[in-house]
Design an enzyme around this catalytic site. Structure first.
Site, PDB file in Angstrom:
ATOM      1  N   ARG A 294       0.974  -1.322  -0.062  1.00  0.00           N
ATOM      2  CA  ARG A 294       0.159  -0.006  -0.163  1.00  0.00           C
ATOM      3  C   ARG A 294       0.802   1.328  -0.100  1.00  0.00           C
ATOM      4  O   ARG A 294       2.027   1.364   0.668  1.00  0.00           O
ATOM      5  CB  ARG A 294      -0.928   0.044   1.170  1.00  0.00           C
TER       6      ARG A 294
ATOM      7  N   ASP B  28       4.738  -0.203  -6.666  1.00  0.00           N
ATOM      8  CA  ASP B  28       3.590  -0.540  -7.421  1.00  0.00           C
ATOM      9  C   ASP B  28       2.496   0.192  -6.932  1.00  0.00           C
ATOM     10  O   ASP B  28       1.310   0.399  -7.590  1.00  0.00           O
ATOM     11  CB  ASP B  28       3.231  -1.946  -7.494  1.00  0.00           C
TER      12      ASP B  28
ATOM     13  N   GLU C  93      -2.980   7.516  -4.721  1.00  0.00           N
ATOM     14  CA  GLU C  93      -3.912   6.330  -5.118  1.00  0.00           C
ATOM     15  C   GLU C  93      -5.256   6.630  -4.452  1.00  0.00           C
ATOM     16  O   GLU C  93      -5.445   6.785  -3.340  1.00  0.00           O
ATOM     17  CB  GLU C  93      -3.706   4.950  -5.056  1.00  0.00           C
TER      18      GLU C  93
ATOM     19  N   HIS D 239      -0.005   0.042  -9.906  1.00  0.00           N
ATOM     20  CA  HIS D 239      -0.637  -0.724  -9.207  1.00  0.00           C
ATOM     21  C   HIS D 239      -1.153  -1.894 -10.085  1.00  0.00           C
ATOM     22  O   HIS D 239      -2.299  -2.280 -10.294  1.00  0.00           O
ATOM     23  CB  HIS D 239      -2.018  -0.175  -8.581  1.00  0.00           C
TER      24      HIS D 239
END
Length: 323
Positions: free
Chosen positions: A226, A250, A255, A281
């Protein structure tokens, strides 16, 4: 016939399997149907991205299950769903192999300076300074895992197969095991540090400026968990200073509902950091993983619509909805 609403693109074979057992509406693609257009007759939602709030549930009087296409359910108001008799499920382990392999895709790309080498070659400078492109081998290096769930266990197996020594910091594990170490020791010893913990108040910015300073000089940081686990401003500073050998992300803190928002350059100046690789992601996004996760979510829907219990519930409705 029950009605299944699918929020975002999933594997086409899963859509076809859903259509074999229910009426299906898609919130994407040609002829996209928004949820509010079918809310009155939706029995199940297969949710890949986006939030699902109590207000949205109130508008879906027939809704019996929200099946997450993935593991994280932080965008779903699970307690509200339980109060309304609606199951919330997820699909643990479905994309674990894909994410674990992405950890090493990032690690190898950074360790062998592949993006820099590719850019230099494309510019016609492929033979000018080969020494600047010297890489590292993973054999004999130490792989540090912050957290050891399904994905972390696979990462550990791959690391050992590559000849790496694996150490882990995870309070849920037996602290007497020889490969389990305190966080400070993990930071100091790891040549590659990979993050595999959930985002909780206690883990928000667990990799902050102080933690980055304690990391081994030249180490590689990988985050496929995360975005909020890493203080990105501090990370950018550590990369610019040359303290770290590189970082592969990633996930980003910006986000929103699994989509990457535009990143202000003063927060994470990607263009200025050649030793940083960022992907949007997609660690769990392989053809195999999408099929597995989608079919698992669909199986949860089928079980609930048949009057049974799901295999991977996230909440526990006191009185599950009865049509």
């Amino acid at each position: 016939m029950p009605h299944i609403h699918i929020s975002s693109p999933i594997h086409p074979a899963v859509v076809e399997a859903a259509r074999a057992r229910a009426e299906v509406s898609l919130a994407y693609g040609p002829g996209a149907v928004p949820l509010d257009a079918v809310a009155g007759r939706v029995d199940a939602v297969l949710l890949r991205s986006g939030a699902f709030t109590d207000e949205m549930m109130a508008g879906c009087p027939r809704l019996r299950i929200i099946a997450r296409h993935g593991v994280g359910t932080d965008t779903v108001d699970s307690p509200a769903a339980a109060r309304r008799g609606i199951w919330v499920t997820n699909t643990p382990g479905g994309n674990s192999r894909a994410v674990a392999e992405h950890v090493f895709a990032l690690t190898l790309a950074l360790g062998r300076r592949l993006t820099i080498a590719s850019d230099e070659t494309r510019r016609g400078r492929w033979a000018e300074d080969r020494a600047a492109l010297n890489g590292i081998e993973l054999e004999g290096r130490t792989l540090g895992l912050l957290g050891m769930g399904n994905i972390g266990a696979i990462v550990a197996d791959i690391g050992r197969a590559l000849g790496m020594t694996v150490i882990v910091a995870d309070p849920a594990l037996d602290q007497a095991l020889p490969h389990v170490v305190p966080l400070d020791e993990l930071l100091a010893r790891a040549d590659v540090l990979s993050l595999h913990v959930p985002l909780l108040p206690a883990t928000h910015h667990i990799i902050d400026a102080a933690a980055l300073v304690r990391m081994k000089p030249g180490a590689i940081l990988i985050n496929t968990g995360r975005g909020g686990l890493v203080d990105e401003t501090a990370l950018a500073a550590a990369l610019r200073a040359g303290h770290l050998g590189g970082a592969g992300l990633d996930v980003l803190e910006a986000e929103i509902a699994d989509m990457v928002a535009p990143m202000p350059h003063n927060r994470l100046p990607i263009a200025e950091l050649p030793n940083l690789i960022v992907t949007p992601h997609v660690a769990g996004q392989t053809d195999e993983a999408l099929m597995k996760v989608g079919m698992t979510a669909l199986a949860e829907i089928a079980a609930v619509l048949a009057g049974g219990r799901p295999t991977h519930p996230v909440n526990a409705p006191a009185t599950p909805f009865q049509p």
